[in-house]
Design a protein around this motif. Structure first.
Motif, PDB file in Angstrom:
ATOM      1  N   THR A   1       0.833  -1.208   0.000  1.00 23.42           N
ATOM      2  CA  THR A   1       0.000   0.000   0.000  1.00 23.42           C
ATOM      3  C   THR A   1       0.862   1.251   0.000  1.00 23.42           C
ATOM      4  N   ALA A   2       1.890   1.263   0.860  1.00 22.85           N
ATOM      5  CA  ALA A   2       2.776   2.431   0.947  1.00 22.85           C
ATOM      6  C   ALA A   2       3.464   2.707  -0.383  1.00 22.85           C
ATOM      7  N   LYS A   3       3.943   1.663  -1.029  1.00 22.84           N
ATOM      8  CA  LYS A   3       4.629   1.816  -2.312  1.00 22.84           C
ATOM      9  C   LYS A   3       3.694   2.405  -3.360  1.00 22.84           C
ATOM     10  N   PHE A   4       2.452   1.922  -3.373  1.00 22.19           N
ATOM     11  CA  PHE A   4       1.478   2.431  -4.344  1.00 22.19           C
ATOM     12  C   PHE A   4       1.165   3.903  -4.090  1.00 22.19           C
ATOM     13  N   LEU A   5       0.895   4.262  -2.835  1.00 22.14           N
ATOM     14  CA  LEU A   5       0.517   5.639  -2.521  1.00 22.14           C
ATOM     15  C   LEU A   5       1.669   6.610  -2.762  1.00 22.14           C
ATOM     16  N   ILE A   6       2.890   6.182  -2.463  1.00 20.18           N
ATOM     17  CA  ILE A   6       4.054   7.035  -2.720  1.00 20.18           C
ATOM     18  C   ILE A   6       4.173   7.327  -4.214  1.00 20.18           C
ATOM     19  N   SER A   7       3.856   6.312  -5.036  1.00 19.30           N
ATOM     20  CA  SER A   7       3.922   6.513  -6.491  1.00 19.30           C
ATOM     21  C   SER A   7       2.891   7.529  -6.972  1.00 19.30           C
ATOM     22  N   LYS A   8       1.872   7.785  -6.140  1.00 19.44           N
ATOM     23  CA  LYS A   8       0.841   8.782  -6.465  1.00 19.44           C
ATOM     24  C   LYS A   8       1.086  10.104  -5.732  1.00 19.44           C
TER      25      LYS A   8
END
Length: 325
Positions: free
Chosen positions: A180-187
């Motif tokens: 989840t953290a990786k995905f949100l950071i990419s956004k």
């Protein structure tokens, strides 16, 4: 006798189509696709490939395909998968009453089924629009595990200009919080990762909790990733709103009263070994219990963001009646 005849004569599935293989390919090729939607699309192809000459034969084909899908997918998502399959089978039964001719019935099922699958895939955008209204500038959102619909909601909120940050648990033992953290950071959304054992400390510094669900049951409670229930207990103790984002095709006709009533398909997740304090697997006095999902009762849930609107837990039973009647 008629059922047995239909089963013998009309359940010859097209040799060129395997429902489980098609379902597996859909999941692998489209990581963002929910398993319930993939199951509906796979069952649609069962209808298209069925050689049944009667309505009953078609229903037998679908029942066999549904059983294969559920058996193949033994994990927490099977709650939503079962609900999706059940909704599709009800759709077939309704259509067969309106169109008793097998050929006309199949064409209507395919047309309506395609529409249903498309509507299901658009559910996340509706949920994102409903849920984004609850995110205000400067707020801190606490989430747990990895949920496509939650990530979609947070991404949409950021896209329309909301300024907020997210706190996420690490999600041991499979590290879903890191995903989840990786995905949100990419956004470009700020994220703070906390240990699962630090939920109570982190809870004091957030504005509300937002989680996804593997299934929403008749009482308005949810079945979700292990750790959701304890987060809900802490949120209620500290008077923090606890929100759930879920598609309506995950509404399941289940009524658990406790953790012991969860579906038998729940899977034990392996715990990572400790290098410093290793205990042999064959130690007779040592066992590991780490179920993959838990049940959060409706009394701990503030609101549910769904494609049907923003619902209270008590409203879920009414929506279920409309979905399945």
């Amino acid at each position: 006798r008629e059922y047995k005849k239909a089963k013998m004569d009309d359940t010859k599935e097209d040799e060129g189509y395997d429902v489980v293989e098609h379902f597996r390919r859909l999941i692998e090729s489209e990581p963002t696709l929910e398993k319930a939607v993939a199951a509906i699309q796979s069952l649609l192809l069962v209808v298209k490939h069925s050689k049944a000459s009667t309505i009953m034969g078609l229903q037998v084909d679908l029942k066999a395909a549904t059983d294969r899908l559920i058996t193949f997918d033994e994990n927490p998502s099977s709650v939503s998968l079962k609900a999706g399959c059940e909704l599709f089978n009800i759709h077939v039964n309704r259509t067969s009453l309106d169109f008793p001719d097998i050929h006309e019935c199949i064409s209507k099922i395919v047309a309506r089924g395609d529409d249903f699958a498309q509507m299901s895939m658009k559910s996340r955008m509706k949920i994102a629009k409903f849920g984004a209204q609850f995110i205000v500038n400067g707020c801190v959102v606490f989430t747990h595990g990895y949920s496509r619909v939650v990530c979609g909601l947070l991404t949409f909120a950021a896209k329309i200009g909301k300024q907020f940050s997210v706190v996420v648990c690490e999600g041991r033992p499979n590290g879903t919080g890191y995903k989840t953290a990786k995905f949100l950071i990419s956004k470009s959304i700020p994220v703070k990762l906390v240990a699962d054992v630090g939920v109570s400390v982190a809870m004091e510094k957030v504005d509300f909790v937002l989680v996804g669900a593997n299934g929403v049951v008749e009482s308005g409670g949810i079945i979700s990733q292990i750790g959701t229930y304890q987060m809900a207990i802490i949120a209620k103790a500290l008077k923090k709103p606890f929100y759930v984002a879920s598609e309506s095709y995950k509404f399941a006709r289940l009524y658990p009263l406790s953790q012991n009533d969860l579906p038998e398909t729940k899977r034990q997740l392996p715990l990572p070994p400790s290098a410093e304090h290793h205990i042999p697997d064959d130690e007779p006095l040592f066992t590991v219990s780490n179920p993959s999902s838990d049940y959060t009762p409706p009394s701990f849930i503030s609101l549910l963001f769904t494609d049907l609107g923003v619902l209270t837990p008590s409203a879920v039973s009414d929506e279920l009646i409309q979905l399945y009647s």
